[in-house]
Design a protein around this motif. Structure first.
Motif, short mmCIF file in Angstrom:
data_model
loop_
_atom_site.label_atom_id
_atom_site.label_comp_id
_atom_site.label_asym_id
_atom_site.label_seq_id
_atom_site.Cartn_x
_atom_site.Cartn_y
_atom_site.Cartn_z
N LEU A 148 -0.58 7.21 6.06
CA LEU A 148 -1.11 6.08 6.80
C LEU A 148 -2.01 6.63 7.89
O LEU A 148 -1.57 7.46 8.69
CB LEU A 148 0.05 5.29 7.41
CG LEU A 148 -0.24 3.92 8.02
CD1 LEU A 148 1.07 3.17 8.19
CD2 LEU A 148 -0.98 3.98 9.31
N THR A 205 5.97 1.25 3.37
CA THR A 205 5.53 1.41 1.97
C THR A 205 4.53 2.56 1.80
O THR A 205 4.24 2.94 0.68
CB THR A 205 4.88 0.12 1.43
OG1 THR A 205 3.63 -0.10 2.09
CG2 THR A 205 5.79 -1.06 1.60
N CYS A 206 4.02 3.08 2.89
CA CYS A 206 2.96 4.08 2.83
C CYS A 206 3.54 5.49 2.64
O CYS A 206 3.47 6.33 3.54
CB CYS A 206 2.10 4.00 4.08
SG CYS A 206 1.20 2.46 4.22
N ASP A 213 -6.21 1.97 8.25
CA ASP A 213 -6.29 0.83 9.15
C ASP A 213 -7.41 1.08 10.14
O ASP A 213 -7.29 1.90 11.04
CB ASP A 213 -4.94 0.67 9.87
CG ASP A 213 -4.87 -0.54 10.78
OD1 ASP A 213 -5.82 -1.35 10.80
OD2 ASP A 213 -3.84 -0.68 11.47
N PRO A 218 0.82 -1.21 0.00
CA PRO A 218 0.00 0.00 0.00
C PRO A 218 0.86 1.26 0.00
O PRO A 218 1.90 1.31 0.64
CB PRO A 218 -0.80 -0.11 1.30
CG PRO A 218 0.03 -0.97 2.19
CD PRO A 218 0.76 -1.92 1.28
N ARG A 219 0.39 2.28 -0.73
CA ARG A 219 1.04 3.59 -0.72
C ARG A 219 0.33 4.51 0.27
O ARG A 219 0.94 5.40 0.85
CB ARG A 219 1.04 4.19 -2.12
CG ARG A 219 1.87 3.37 -3.11
CD ARG A 219 1.89 3.95 -4.50
NE ARG A 219 2.39 5.32 -4.55
CZ ARG A 219 3.68 5.67 -4.48
NH1 ARG A 219 4.59 4.74 -4.33
NH2 ARG A 219 4.04 6.93 -4.55
N LYS A 220 -0.97 4.29 0.44
CA LYS A 220 -1.76 5.09 1.37
C LYS A 220 -2.77 4.15 2.03
O LYS A 220 -3.71 3.67 1.39
CB LYS A 220 -2.46 6.23 0.64
CG LYS A 220 -3.09 7.23 1.58
CD LYS A 220 -3.55 8.46 0.84
CE LYS A 220 -4.03 9.51 1.80
NZ LYS A 220 -4.57 10.67 1.09
N LEU A 221 -2.55 3.88 3.31
CA LEU A 221 -3.29 2.85 4.03
C LEU A 221 -4.25 3.45 5.04
O LEU A 221 -3.90 4.39 5.77
CB LEU A 221 -2.29 1.94 4.76
CG LEU A 221 -2.86 0.88 5.71
CD1 LEU A 221 -3.60 -0.20 4.94
CD2 LEU A 221 -1.74 0.26 6.54
N TYR A 274 3.14 -2.14 7.65
CA TYR A 274 3.04 -1.57 6.31
C TYR A 274 3.46 -0.10 6.21
O TYR A 274 3.49 0.46 5.13
CB TYR A 274 1.64 -1.81 5.74
CG TYR A 274 1.36 -3.30 5.73
CD1 TYR A 274 2.02 -4.13 4.83
CD2 TYR A 274 0.55 -3.88 6.68
CE1 TYR A 274 1.84 -5.50 4.85
CE2 TYR A 274 0.35 -5.25 6.70
CZ TYR A 274 1.01 -6.05 5.79
OH TYR A 274 0.83 -7.41 5.83
N ALA A 275 3.84 0.52 7.32
CA ALA A 275 4.27 1.92 7.32
C ALA A 275 5.38 2.22 6.31
O ALA A 275 5.34 3.26 5.64
CB ALA A 275 4.68 2.36 8.72
N GLU A 318 2.48 7.84 0.82
CA GLU A 318 1.47 8.89 0.67
C GLU A 318 0.63 9.08 1.91
O GLU A 318 -0.26 9.92 1.94
CB GLU A 318 0.59 8.59 -0.55
CG GLU A 318 1.37 8.62 -1.86
CD GLU A 318 0.51 8.24 -3.05
OE1 GLU A 318 -0.73 8.35 -2.98
OE2 GLU A 318 1.10 7.83 -4.07
N PHE A 360 -7.62 6.35 -0.26
CA PHE A 360 -6.71 5.31 0.20
C PHE A 360 -6.67 4.20 -0.83
O PHE A 360 -7.69 3.87 -1.43
CB PHE A 360 -7.17 4.75 1.55
CG PHE A 360 -7.12 5.77 2.66
CD1 PHE A 360 -5.96 5.95 3.40
CD2 PHE A 360 -8.23 6.56 2.96
CE1 PHE A 360 -5.90 6.89 4.42
CE2 PHE A 360 -8.18 7.50 3.97
CZ PHE A 360 -7.01 7.67 4.70
#
Length: 128
Positions: free
Chosen positions: A64, A59-60, A44, A39-42, A56-57, A62, A101
Motif C-alpha cells: 500500500l 486487503t493490501c 492512494d 485491492p491487493r496493492k493500492l 483498505y490496508a 502486496e 498497482f
C-alpha cells in the motif's frame, strides 16, 4: 507546490480536515471503492489524513503506497497506517519504482492538480 510552501502542510489544518471534511469525503470513497474487488496493492494519491489507506490496508497484502503533496497529511496517514509506504509527492510526478498497482484511488485530489490530464496519465501508468 513544494511541501514547504504548500498551504495544506499545516498540522492544525490536518486536525480540522480529519474532523470536518473526512466524514463527508469518506462516504464517497466507500461508494467508489467498496463496489470493486478488494485491492491487493493500492496506490492512494492525495491520501489526505489516511482514511482510504486505513480502510483498505487489511486487503493490501502486496503493498500500500499513499502519497500527498502535504508532508503534514502524509505524517497523519503514516500514524494511522504504519504498514503503508507514505511519501510526499506531487500527483503530476509519481516517481515510483513500482508500476503494478491493481487499484489507484485519487478521490479528491485530481481537482487540485495543475494539469489533471497529466496527473491521470501518471496514475494510469502505475496500474498493472
Amino acid at each position: 507546490t513544494t511541501a514547504t510552501t504548500n498551504p495544506w502542510n499545516n498540522e492544525d489544518l490536518v486536525v480540522e480536515y480529519e474532523k470536518r471534511v473526512e466524514p463527508f469525503t469518506s462516504l464517497f470513497v466507500r461508494d467508489m471503492v467498496d463496489c470493486l474487488p478488494p485491492p491487493r496493492k493500492l496506490l492512494d494519491i492525495g491520501c489526505g489524513t489516511g482514511f482510504t489507506a486505513e480502510r483498505y490496508a487489511p486487503t493490501c497484502v502486496e503493498g500500500l503506497t499513499a502519497v500527498d503533496a502535504s508532508a503534514a497529511m502524509v505524517r497523519r496517514t503514516q500514524e494511522r497506517v504504519p504498514k503503508a509506504t507514505c511519501l510526499v509527492a506531487d500527483g503530476h510526478d509519481l516517481s515510483l519504482k513500482d508500476a503494478d498497482f491493481d487499484l489507484a484511488v485519487a478521490a479528491f485530489s485530481v481537482v487540485f492538480f495543475r494539469d489533471p490530464l497529466l496527473g491521470l496519465k501518471q496514475i494510469f501508468g502505475k496500474l498493472a
